[in-house]
Design a protein around this motif. Structure first.
Motif, mmCIF file in Angstrom:
data_model
loop_
_atom_site.group_PDB
_atom_site.id
_atom_site.type_symbol
_atom_site.label_atom_id
_atom_site.label_comp_id
_atom_site.label_asym_id
_atom_site.label_seq_id
_atom_site.Cartn_x
_atom_site.Cartn_y
_atom_site.Cartn_z
ATOM 1 N N LYS A 146 0.666 8.708 -2.476
ATOM 2 C CA LYS A 146 -0.171 9.523 -3.372
ATOM 3 C C LYS A 146 -1.149 10.368 -2.565
ATOM 4 O O LYS A 146 -1.348 11.557 -2.834
ATOM 5 N N GLU A 187 -0.168 3.915 -2.620
ATOM 6 C CA GLU A 187 -1.474 4.500 -2.309
ATOM 7 C C GLU A 187 -1.345 5.623 -1.271
ATOM 8 O O GLU A 187 -1.860 6.724 -1.454
ATOM 9 N N PHE A 188 -0.617 5.344 -0.182
ATOM 10 C CA PHE A 188 -0.530 6.364 0.862
ATOM 11 C C PHE A 188 0.366 7.528 0.465
ATOM 12 O O PHE A 188 0.097 8.672 0.828
ATOM 13 N N ARG A 197 0.814 -1.222 0.000
ATOM 14 C CA ARG A 197 0.000 0.000 0.000
ATOM 15 C C ARG A 197 0.850 1.276 0.000
ATOM 16 O O ARG A 197 0.323 2.372 0.167
ATOM 17 N N GLU A 198 2.174 1.135 -0.149
ATOM 18 C CA GLU A 198 3.040 2.312 -0.078
ATOM 19 C C GLU A 198 2.650 3.382 -1.097
ATOM 20 O O GLU A 198 2.530 4.571 -0.768
#
Lengths: 419, 247
Positions: free
Chosen positions: B208, B205-206, B202-203
């Motif tokens: 962004k 996603e966060f 999820r790196e």
């Protein structure tokens, strides 16, 4: 608009198909007009994260404001219709709502990556003040008990909430506060007909009486909008002085009104009154750290601050008979009255002059702004200027010319005008 | 001839040399590390003193905690002549004691206070400006490039803050890495540590979402570039994902 809310089933903890990223954009956009950002005054230590006594800024946005906390709304849906507010119910804007679990996900993941110092959570009012409070409490409980989050949390209490819910929420956060928004009751009636200052001051009073290590340890703050109503600087600063005195507020924030709505009761400004906001902050500093009272600076005959000269220099110009101050002899309080001498440099002067006599060159090393202070001080009886020039007109002209920032400010506002 | 003394570049090594100089009443022209620039007019002396841990205890007995912290911050700074500044500060402390810090008309005092402010400010700024990426196996990884050697100071901060996470911070230009294993942090040379930079699921996603948040919180009517750069100088921008694109 209410169809939209129904579509989002906002009453069911806001579950919806909207992407987390889109919600963040909407609910950060709706929250950004709150000026408060400080993260100081708490020493909480959790399994995950801690609060830093002095506070930490993590970034600075393009407007030069510090980003310390993840500043978001739980929801931008609201049953109130405050004229100045982007989220008022009569505005046709896209509404969104986080679930408490979603707020935790973003907070924890931002915190872990050191993007933020903690969370600043406010909300529009849905259903009722206490219903909204329940959602805020639920969010905080998850953060503190499920995720063991020890970072800083500032929450806006909802005016009209019960004492029971204030008690529950206050135990979970570092700062809990309510915004007074406008300095007078008449201003509120005109622009925020659903709000009244009693409800807000009830929260302030509650926090003041309950504050302890385990209840709102970092204290409370509030915010006033500048330039949306007709109040004078005297009205504003008197309100601040009263609130500092009555509720032990840590800070009053002043937020230049930015026209987000059109309304017959609102002024139509081309640019936000940023210089006025700046002068109010300077006056606020004089009250809190320099031993000044509002009545020293403003009165019925002079109800507004001088935009060209900062409030301390304005005061000094009106009291030239009390100057010059002899740096090596005058009291700490007198040092603080000199334009160009701040709290840090005044303390340094007090410490150093025990060991040797200070001269102008030494003052420079200690952080004194000589180009402002030189008109008001002597070192060992000596002026740095010809005494004949020391009249208020000469000094004021020079201070204004030397105040580059005010000139730049003007240029900047012109630039904005051209945009 | 002007005498220049050499030490091994470590804090303990510097203390050992200064103790020798002070007790033998030697006033050095300068104190330098091994990689000094040769100069015809200087006599370079390497005493090859034995460095022991005990030396720091000895200094703490003679000088107070505040003084020790002050000279340590000077040691961490990028100041060119920091060693000789420390020497003169300690020499004067022996003469004046605690009142020394008020005597800013002495050059060594105003210099020490000024450098402390710089190092302290940079360390404080970096506590906010460090940006971790989450790698596979839940390791947080950040790169910094500070002017002063503040890696140890900020590691102490993250040891408290992220005590139940694995994290690694690398000082890019000094090539030093600080590694935290949920108990304590260790400083190691960059070449001794290999970091596999595979991002967690999820790196992206966060990161962004953080960039979105950063853009959206700015109030366009209040745009103030000078103010932003004043608080967040451009030299830090390459390591701040939210502004890197604006460079």
């Amino acid at each position: 608009m209410f169809d939209l809310l129904k579509e989002m089933r906002y009453n069911n903890y806001g579950e919806s198909k909207m992407e987390l990223r889109e919600k963040l954009i909407i609910l950060a956009d709706s929250a950004k007009y709150d000026a408060s950002c400080s993260s100081s005054g708490s020493q909480r230590q959790g399994d995950f994260g801690n609060a830093h006594m002095a506070g930490i800024c993590h970034s600075f946005s393009a407007d030069g404001r510090c980003i310390s906390l993840l500043k978001i709304l739980l929801t931008n849906a609201c049953i109130f219709d405050c004229k100045y507010c982007l989220n008022r119910k009569s505005n046709n804007i896209k509404r969104a709502m986080f679930t408490p679990e979603e707020i935790c996900t973003i907070t924890i993941n931002f915190y872990k990556r050191n993007y933020i110092e903690g969370l600043f959570l406010s909300s529009g009012i849905i259903k009722s003040p206490d219903y909204t409070m329940e959602l805020l409490i639920k969010t905080m409980e998850l953060l503190r008990y499920k995720y063991h989050f020890g970072g800083y949390i500032h929450v806006k209490a909802i005016p009209g909430a019960s004492e029971y819910n204030l008690q529950r929420l206050g135990k979970l956060v570092d700062r809990m506060s309510a915004n007074i928004e406008l300095p007078t009751e008449s201003g509120l009636k005109l622009l925020a007909p659903d709000k009244n200052s009693d409800k807000v001051e009830k929260i302030m009073n509650y926090v003041k009486n309950k504050k302890s290590q385990n209840f709102v340890p970092a204290g409370q703050s509030t915010q006033m909008i500048i330039g949306a109503s007709k109040e004078s600087d005297l009205d504003i600063m008197q309100k601040s002085e009263n609130m500092y005195h009555n509720y032990n507020l840590k800070r009053v924030f002043y937020s230049a009104y930015i026209p987000v709505n059109q309304d017959k009761n609102l002024p139509s400004l081309l640019t936000p009154p940023l210089k006025r906001e700046n002068r109010l902050y300077q006056t606020d500093w004089l009250l809190r750290y320099y031993g000044f009272k509002v009545s020293d600076i403003l009165d019925e005959n002079n109800p507004n601050l001088n935009i060209l000269v900062d409030p301390k220099a304005s005061w000094a110009l009106k009291h030239l008979e009390e100057f010059p101050k002899e740096i090596n002899k005058c009291t700490y309080k007198e040092l603080l009255q000199v334009p160009g001498i701040g709290v840090t440099s005044a303390k340094r002067i007090m410490k150093s002059r025990k060991f040797f006599n200070l001269d102008f060159a030494d003052l420079k090393k200690m952080g004194v702004v000589l180009k402002r202070a030189k008109y008001f001080i002597t070192c060992n009886g000596r002026f740095s200027l010809n005494k004949d020039f020391l009249n208020s007109h000469f000094i004021e002209t020079n201070l204004v010319l030397e105040d580059k920032s005010s000139i730049k400010e003007k240029n900047r506002q012109l630039e904005l005008f051209h945009e | 001839m002007n005498k220049v003394y050499v030490y091994d570049g470590t804090f303990l090594g510097l203390l050992t040399l200064i103790k020798y100089l002070l007790s033998n009443k030697i006033k050095p022209y300068n104190i330098v590390t091994f990689d000094y620039q040769e100069n015809l007019f200087l006599e370079v002396i390497n005493l090859h003193l034995k460095v022991s841990d005990k030396i720091s205890g000895l200094f703490y007995n003679t000088f107070d905690k505040v003084t020790m912290k002050r000279i340590y911050y000077v040691f961490l700074s990028k100041e060119k002549n920091k060693e000789i500044i420390i020497y003169y500060y300690l020499l004067n402390y022996l003469k004046y004691g605690d009142s020394l810090s008020g005597m800013c008309n002495l050059k060594c005092v105003s210099k020490v206070l000024e450098i402390n402010k710089k190092v302290g400010n940079e360390a404080h700024k970096l506590k906010g400006f460090v940006r971790f990426k989450e790698l596979k196996q839940n390791i947080l990884y950040a790169e910094i490039n500070p002017d002063n050697d503040v890696l140890e100071i900020i590691s102490k901060h993250f040891k408290k803050r992220l005590k139940n996470e694995y994290w690694v911070i690398k000082d890019v230009s000094r090539n030093i890495v600080s590694i935290y294993d949920k108990k304590d942090f260790y400083l190691a040379l960059g070449e001794d540590v290999k970091i596999i930079q595979d991002l967690s699921d999820r790196e992206e996603e966060f990161s962004k979402m953080w960039q979105d948040f950063y853009k959206i919180v700015a109030i366009k009517e209040r745009k103030n570039e000078k103010c932003r750069r004043n608080f967040m100088p451009k030299k830090y921008w390459p390591y701040l994902l939210e502004v890197r694109d604006e460079l």
